[in-house]
Design an enzyme around this catalytic site. Sequence first.
Site, PDB file in Angstrom:
ATOM      1  N   GLU A  31      65.178  51.239  40.691  1.00 54.69           N
ATOM      2  CA  GLU A  31      63.868  50.787  41.165  1.00 54.69           C
ATOM      3  C   GLU A  31      64.039  49.896  42.382  1.00 54.69           C
ATOM      4  OE1 GLU A  31      60.376  49.757  42.198  1.00 54.69           O
ATOM      5  OE2 GLU A  31      60.494  51.165  40.499  1.00 54.69           O
ATOM      6  N   THR A  40      52.106  51.976  41.666  1.00 58.85           N
ATOM      7  CA  THR A  40      50.809  52.439  41.167  1.00 58.85           C
ATOM      8  C   THR A  40      50.507  51.888  39.780  1.00 58.85           C
ATOM      9  OG1 THR A  40      50.982  54.474  42.455  1.00 58.85           O
ATOM     10  CG2 THR A  40      49.464  54.503  40.601  1.00 58.85           C
ATOM     11  N   SER A  45      43.073  51.468  37.209  1.00 58.65           N
ATOM     12  CA  SER A  45      41.863  51.171  36.433  1.00 58.65           C
ATOM     13  C   SER A  45      42.138  50.773  34.986  1.00 58.65           C
ATOM     14  CB  SER A  45      40.933  52.391  36.451  1.00 58.65           C
ATOM     15  OG  SER A  45      40.610  52.766  37.767  1.00 58.65           O
ATOM     16  N   HIS A  49      42.145  57.847  29.704  1.00 60.61           N
ATOM     17  CA  HIS A  49      41.110  58.865  29.847  1.00 60.61           C
ATOM     18  C   HIS A  49      41.092  59.799  28.643  1.00 60.61           C
ATOM     19  CE1 HIS A  49      40.024  57.939  34.013  1.00 60.61           C
ATOM     20  NE2 HIS A  49      41.313  57.674  34.196  1.00 60.61           N
ATOM     21  N   LYS A 255      37.028  60.085  40.373  1.00 62.33           N
ATOM     22  CA  LYS A 255      36.045  59.893  39.313  1.00 62.33           C
ATOM     23  C   LYS A 255      34.986  58.857  39.669  1.00 62.33           C
ATOM     24  CE  LYS A 255      39.485  61.159  35.835  1.00 62.33           C
ATOM     25  NZ  LYS A 255      40.564  61.444  36.800  1.00 62.33           N
ATOM     26  N   ARG A 316      47.407  55.749  44.862  1.00 62.79           N
ATOM     27  CA  ARG A 316      47.612  56.876  43.958  1.00 62.79           C
ATOM     28  C   ARG A 316      48.366  57.969  44.702  1.00 62.79           C
ATOM     29  NH1 ARG A 316      41.329  57.062  42.916  1.00 62.79           N
ATOM     30  NH2 ARG A 316      41.414  55.470  44.541  1.00 62.79           N
ATOM     31  N   SER A 343      45.716  59.481  38.762  1.00 67.54           N
ATOM     32  CA  SER A 343      44.878  59.505  37.565  1.00 67.54           C
ATOM     33  C   SER A 343      44.815  60.933  37.037  1.00 67.54           C
ATOM     34  CB  SER A 343      43.478  59.014  37.921  1.00 67.54           C
ATOM     35  OG  SER A 343      42.627  59.064  36.809  1.00 67.54           O
ATOM     36  N   CYS A 442      41.540  30.155  38.839  1.00 63.20           N
ATOM     37  CA  CYS A 442      42.113  29.476  40.006  1.00 63.20           C
ATOM     38  C   CYS A 442      43.200  30.308  40.670  1.00 63.20           C
ATOM     39  CB  CYS A 442      42.635  28.092  39.629  1.00 63.20           C
ATOM     40  SG  CYS A 442      44.312  28.061  38.977  1.00 63.20           S
ATOM     41  N   CYS A 447      49.080  26.454  38.326  1.00 60.20           N
ATOM     42  CA  CYS A 447      50.278  26.667  37.514  1.00 60.20           C
ATOM     43  C   CYS A 447      51.509  27.112  38.302  1.00 60.20           C
ATOM     44  CB  CYS A 447      49.993  27.662  36.387  1.00 60.20           C
ATOM     45  SG  CYS A 447      49.551  29.321  36.940  1.00 60.20           S
TER      46      CYS A 447
END
Length: 483
Positions: A31, A40, A45, A49, A255, A316, A343, A442, A447
């Site tokens: 990675e 992503t 969202s 689904h 969508k 996406r 998606s 905030c 923090c």
Amino acid sequence: MYDVAIIGAGVAGSAVARELSRYQLKVCVIEREEDVCCGTSKANSAIIHAGFDAVPGSMKAKVNVEGNAMMDQIAEELDVPFRRNGSVVVCTKDQDPAGLEVLMERGRANGVPGLQILSRDELLAKEPNLSDDVVCALFAPTGGIVCPFHLTMGYAENACSNGVEFFLNTRVDAIAKTEAGYSLSVTHTDTKVSEEKEAKIVINAAGVYADVFNNMVSERKLHITARKGEYMLLDKDAGKHVSSTIFQLPSKMGKGVLVTPTVHGNLLVGPTAVDVENKESVNTTQDGLDSLGRTASLSVKNVPLRQVITSFAGLRAHEDSDDFIIGEAPDAKGFINVAGIESPGLSSAPAIGVMVADMVKEMLNPEVNPDFNPIRKGILDPDTLSLEERNELIKKNPAYGNIICRCEMVTEGEILDAIHRPLGARSLDGVKRRTRAGMGRCQAGFCSPRTMEILEREVPMSMFDITKNGVGSNIVIGTNKEI
């Protein structure tokens, strides 16, 4: 040499890694970012689904419905917040209700259970804040909401605990076919050291860059467009404005703008859908955010946009075929694409993980890992305890009595857990995704310094090396007198 090298530690790559850890295989995940869930998978969202939108017979339809059905068990095994709150696709007076019939027939063909079309009166009994223009809607009871951070990290941590190696801050520069499999030229972006890694099988789960890696080894070229979606996140005071996920009738770009509660109690509005050339373009725009407010009002009235606490954008991976590309490249044996995962990729991840692991199993015929443990325990949330249990916890570990993030009431004990667990946090955003410290009103204004002190002490690491989200995002650059 590795049996399998996975490029990308998003939800799809991490799900594949976890499923492969069921077998006696030497597996690594490569990675480029400083943490899992940085592409992503971190900016979407957060929807599971139901599966009524994908074209019947497509790969999207298959893995969406299968993944949805698996989610309850996965959420339990990986200790991930998940709730089936139901999905509603609304039709307004200016739209053709036949569009809902098309979706319902698609859903039934895909095997989605419980679909029904509701009248306005039936809808208002469930969702009183729907727009005055809404006349009917498709209701899917199996739709749900999940925490995408926790789902991805749950998969990755469980894979790591079961023996998968993770190389973070590691960029793949080139891939070449060899007699034994593939050679991957990588650079560790934090140390600038380059090396070669060998693997019998490569799994390409690189998100918006999956076409780049496929095209290095295959003449069957892929082309992925980065499709940007902007979102607005509202305060928890707005979280009960709707209870279901409210969709609009879909267009060719997606969508539409949705309004949904989150599993953490906020309200989420978005996304836009704009194709961009720059695959790093995750900036928000005034035009985009303004359009969200206008478009959301078509389905839900009085969305309290004055309670927006942050906005963000994600990309996406849209492949030209408009479907997921999952399988071995036809002219590159042992190179498996998990590409074009847009998606409903989050919903499909459990099924994608099993599907790809089965492909590898067929190729390598590995023995079952007798020590595989499917259970991952998430970070303890003291709010889930009774007062007596919480007091007892603080007696045993006083760090759980020290509040670090006042907005989300995150304790030092939770941050310590986030740092010291498998694939532990090494940045402010890493802590935030695991504990929500910094996700409140905030937005980390209070923090951050306290979290940095804990990172400095516990990793340990220099205050000058602490970043917001990896290489190049250092927080402290010097002392006042030096400046």
